[in-house]
Every structure is written in C-alpha cells, then in structure tokens.
Design a protein around this motif. Structure first.
Motif, mmCIF file in Angstrom:
data_model
loop_
_atom_site.group_PDB
_atom_site.id
_atom_site.type_symbol
_atom_site.label_atom_id
_atom_site.label_comp_id
_atom_site.label_asym_id
_atom_site.label_seq_id
_atom_site.Cartn_x
_atom_site.Cartn_y
_atom_site.Cartn_z
ATOM 1 N N PHE A 24 43.578 57.849 39.538
ATOM 2 C CA PHE A 24 44.695 57.064 38.570
ATOM 3 C C PHE A 24 45.518 56.406 39.468
ATOM 4 O O PHE A 24 46.000 55.105 39.127
ATOM 5 C CB PHE A 24 45.402 58.146 37.763
ATOM 6 N N PHE A 25 46.253 57.091 40.409
ATOM 7 C CA PHE A 25 47.525 56.592 41.096
ATOM 8 C C PHE A 25 46.881 55.408 42.271
ATOM 9 O O PHE A 25 47.483 54.589 42.552
ATOM 10 C CB PHE A 25 48.292 57.791 41.823
ATOM 11 N N GLY A 26 45.691 56.041 42.903
ATOM 12 C CA GLY A 26 45.225 55.200 43.788
ATOM 13 C C GLY A 26 44.556 53.809 43.514
ATOM 14 O O GLY A 26 44.287 52.837 44.302
ATOM 15 N N PHE A 27 43.851 53.885 42.456
ATOM 16 C CA PHE A 27 43.019 52.600 41.927
ATOM 17 C C PHE A 27 43.689 52.032 40.675
ATOM 18 O O PHE A 27 44.290 50.824 40.738
ATOM 19 C CB PHE A 27 41.702 52.860 41.893
ATOM 20 N N LEU A 28 43.880 52.813 39.557
ATOM 21 C CA LEU A 28 44.153 52.290 38.229
ATOM 22 C C LEU A 28 45.674 51.618 38.142
ATOM 23 O O LEU A 28 45.846 50.477 37.814
ATOM 24 C CB LEU A 28 44.265 52.962 37.138
ATOM 25 N N ILE A 29 46.548 52.340 38.733
ATOM 26 C CA ILE A 29 48.165 51.791 38.708
ATOM 27 C C ILE A 29 48.107 50.649 39.745
ATOM 28 O O ILE A 29 48.584 49.549 39.277
ATOM 29 C CB ILE A 29 49.039 52.714 39.366
ATOM 30 N N ILE A 30 47.555 50.546 40.925
ATOM 31 C CA ILE A 30 47.576 49.570 41.754
ATOM 32 C C ILE A 30 46.697 48.264 41.227
ATOM 33 O O ILE A 30 47.472 47.183 41.315
ATOM 34 C CB ILE A 30 47.004 49.920 43.210
ATOM 35 N N GLN A 31 45.617 48.362 40.539
ATOM 36 C CA GLN A 31 45.083 47.517 39.964
ATOM 37 C C GLN A 31 45.659 46.702 38.693
ATOM 38 O O GLN A 31 45.840 45.543 38.446
ATOM 39 C CB GLN A 31 43.605 47.793 39.692
ATOM 40 N N PHE A 32 46.362 47.673 38.134
ATOM 41 C CA PHE A 32 47.055 47.159 36.982
ATOM 42 C C PHE A 32 48.228 46.327 37.342
ATOM 43 O O PHE A 32 48.268 45.209 36.716
ATOM 44 C CB PHE A 32 47.781 48.561 35.958
ATOM 45 N N PHE A 33 48.950 46.537 38.451
ATOM 46 C CA PHE A 33 50.018 45.668 38.914
ATOM 47 C C PHE A 33 49.584 44.578 39.621
ATOM 48 O O PHE A 33 50.545 43.606 39.754
ATOM 49 C CB PHE A 33 51.171 46.545 39.676
ATOM 50 N N SER A 34 48.253 44.721 40.094
ATOM 51 C CA SER A 34 47.732 43.553 40.755
ATOM 52 C C SER A 34 46.980 42.482 40.023
ATOM 53 O O SER A 34 46.168 41.621 40.276
ATOM 54 C CB SER A 34 46.917 43.881 42.003
ATOM 55 N N GLY A 35 46.893 42.904 38.634
ATOM 56 C CA GLY A 35 46.464 41.892 37.651
ATOM 57 C C GLY A 35 44.878 42.206 37.083
ATOM 58 O O GLY A 35 44.352 41.306 36.417
ATOM 59 N N TRP A 36 44.492 43.382 37.523
ATOM 60 C CA TRP A 36 43.217 43.902 37.258
ATOM 61 C C TRP A 36 41.960 43.051 37.234
ATOM 62 O O TRP A 36 41.842 42.727 38.855
ATOM 63 C CB TRP A 36 43.115 44.256 35.679
ATOM 64 N N THR A 37 41.515 42.406 36.506
ATOM 65 C CA THR A 37 40.268 41.468 36.786
ATOM 66 C C THR A 37 40.952 39.979 36.642
ATOM 67 O O THR A 37 40.103 39.236 36.954
ATOM 68 C CB THR A 37 39.107 41.575 35.955
ATOM 69 N N LEU A 38 42.049 39.854 36.492
ATOM 70 C CA LEU A 38 42.678 38.503 36.292
ATOM 71 C C LEU A 38 42.362 37.682 37.688
ATOM 72 O O LEU A 38 41.973 36.494 37.746
ATOM 73 C CB LEU A 38 44.131 38.517 35.939
ATOM 74 N N PRO A 39 42.582 38.078 38.829
ATOM 75 C CA PRO A 39 42.274 37.201 40.059
ATOM 76 C C PRO A 39 40.814 37.168 40.172
ATOM 77 O O PRO A 39 40.633 35.862 40.690
ATOM 78 C CB PRO A 39 42.721 38.162 41.283
ATOM 79 N N CYS A 40 40.082 37.885 39.692
ATOM 80 C CA CYS A 40 38.711 37.425 39.703
ATOM 81 C C CYS A 40 38.163 36.177 38.752
ATOM 82 O O CYS A 40 37.540 35.436 39.110
ATOM 83 C CB CYS A 40 37.613 38.734 39.291
ATOM 84 N N TYR A 41 38.668 36.266 37.639
ATOM 85 C CA TYR A 41 38.736 35.170 36.779
ATOM 86 C C TYR A 41 39.162 33.850 37.039
ATOM 87 O O TYR A 41 38.646 32.796 37.195
ATOM 88 C CB TYR A 41 39.098 35.479 35.562
ATOM 89 N N ILE A 42 40.481 34.117 37.854
ATOM 90 C CA ILE A 42 41.019 32.738 38.482
ATOM 91 C C ILE A 42 39.950 32.377 39.589
ATOM 92 O O ILE A 42 39.953 30.962 39.675
ATOM 93 C CB ILE A 42 42.396 33.179 38.902
ATOM 94 N N SER A 43 39.804 33.083 40.496
ATOM 95 C CA SER A 43 39.141 32.718 41.478
ATOM 96 C C SER A 43 37.480 31.981 40.913
ATOM 97 O O SER A 43 37.213 30.839 41.579
ATOM 98 C CB SER A 43 38.616 33.953 42.426
ATOM 99 N N ALA A 44 36.904 32.489 39.906
ATOM 100 C CA ALA A 44 35.760 32.079 39.448
ATOM 101 C C ALA A 44 36.156 30.720 38.890
ATOM 102 O O ALA A 44 35.278 29.716 39.131
ATOM 103 C CB ALA A 44 34.865 32.883 38.461
ATOM 104 N N TRP A 45 37.094 30.567 38.285
ATOM 105 C CA TRP A 45 37.456 29.172 37.883
ATOM 106 C C TRP A 45 37.773 28.319 38.863
ATOM 107 O O TRP A 45 37.386 27.052 38.580
ATOM 108 C CB TRP A 45 38.667 29.631 36.873
ATOM 109 N N ILE A 46 38.386 28.696 39.678
ATOM 110 C CA ILE A 46 38.517 27.687 40.938
ATOM 111 C C ILE A 46 37.322 27.216 41.598
ATOM 112 O O ILE A 46 37.190 26.045 41.891
ATOM 113 C CB ILE A 46 39.825 28.242 41.914
ATOM 114 N N ASN A 47 36.518 28.188 41.895
ATOM 115 C CA ASN A 47 35.205 27.876 42.514
ATOM 116 C C ASN A 47 34.436 27.008 41.588
ATOM 117 O O ASN A 47 33.597 26.237 42.341
ATOM 118 C CB ASN A 47 34.477 29.214 42.891
ATOM 119 N N ASN A 48 34.467 27.128 40.255
ATOM 120 C CA ASN A 48 33.625 26.028 39.398
ATOM 121 C C ASN A 48 34.222 24.817 39.030
ATOM 122 O O ASN A 48 33.844 24.062 38.286
ATOM 123 C CB ASN A 48 33.385 26.984 38.150
ATOM 124 N N ARG A 49 35.397 24.430 39.738
ATOM 125 C CA ARG A 49 36.005 23.092 39.407
ATOM 126 C C ARG A 49 35.367 21.947 40.063
ATOM 127 O O ARG A 49 34.554 22.346 41.268
ATOM 128 C CB ARG A 49 37.452 23.410 39.920
#
Length: 167
Positions: A88-113
């Motif tokens: 909970f504290f070592g993964f979920l909280i950190i991932q929540f504040f870092s955008g969860w999977t949002l960076p993955c989707y942004i990266s995929a969008w940039i790579n498909n431009r």
C-alpha cells in the motif's frame, strides 16, 4: 577519449546515390562494436539478395517497459513479494501521486505520433522496382552464400568465417 577511458565507436555508413544528379545521401548507423557493424551490413546484404522473407520475424514474449501491461506485471509482482502494508505505502501511494498508468498512455501516444518523413528524392528512389528489373545474383555470389551458410551450420559465426578464409 575521455579522462576516464577510451570509448570505441563504430559506424556503418551506407551511401545512396541519386541517379538523376549523382548526389549521395549518407545513412550512418551507430554500432557498439565492429562485429555489430558487420552484422548490420550482413542483414542489409541478405535482404538485398534474398528479399523480405529472409528477415527474422520480430517476435518477443517480453513486455515493453513503460507499457500498461508492464506496469500491471510490476504491480502484481510487488503485491506477491511484499506485505500488504508495504504494497500500500510502497507501491499504491507512490503510483497514485505519480499518475498511475497515465505516463504509460502519454508515452504510447507520443511514440505513435507521425514521424518526420524522408525527402521526396529518397521516397522516389525507394519505390520498388518491377520484377522484370530485379537483378539476379551471380553464380559467384550464390556459391559464396552457400559457402558461408555451410560455415554457419558448422557453428562458426560471421567473424570466425572471415578470420579463417581471409588469412
């Protein structure tokens, strides 16, 4: 060369001549070693000799780092290897504040431009020739190909083949 070490650098340079005006467009491929540069050239040569069917299929069962699937695999692994509180504290909280999977989707969008395209001259030069204009490999080239494939079947690699045959 740096104050710490000498870093070797190898490049495979391929020149494409424009037949209409004689200009040469140089394509430089960075390689980490001489053997890798030779391997790159061998791949290009094999493609030119045998066509698209000679290239290996690009198949891998590994997930690409930065993808949502890779993120979910990491999350499941972390959950299995750690306690609930640490998960909970070592993964979920950190991932929540870092955008969860949002960076993955942004990266995929940039790579498909769409990428910058080649110049009109290169695109024109790169159009496939009609089958009747394809050059057939010479008998000497076919014999050399058979010879090197025989060496490969004996367990030698490309560099070993040329060390033995050219010395």
């Amino acid at each position: 060369m740096t104050q710490y070490s000498v870093t070797p650098e190898y490049k495979l340079m391929i020149g494409l001549r424009d037949s209409s005006n004689g200009d040469i467009l140089w394509n430089i491929i960075q390689c980490g070693s001489f053997a890798l540069a030779v391997s790159e050239w061998e791949m290009v040569r094999t493609y030119m000799e045998e066509g698209i069917n000679s290239l290996p299929e690009d198949y891998t069962d590994e997930l690409e780092e930065g993808s949502v699937e890779f993120f979910n695999l990491c999350r499941e692994s972390y959950r299995e290897e750690h306690s609930s509180i640490r998960y909970f504290f070592g993964f979920l909280i950190i991932q929540f504040f870092s955008g969860w999977t949002l960076p993955c989707y942004i990266s995929a969008w940039i790579n498909n431009r769409p990428k910058a395209s080649f110049s009109k001259e290169v695109l024109e030069w790169s159009k496939p020739l009609p089958l009747d204009q394809h050059v057939k490999p010479s008998e000497e080239l076919l014999n050399q190909t058979l010879e090197i494939r025989k060496a490969f079947s004996e367990g030698k690699n490309f560099m070993d083949y040329f060390k033995i045959n050219n010395s």
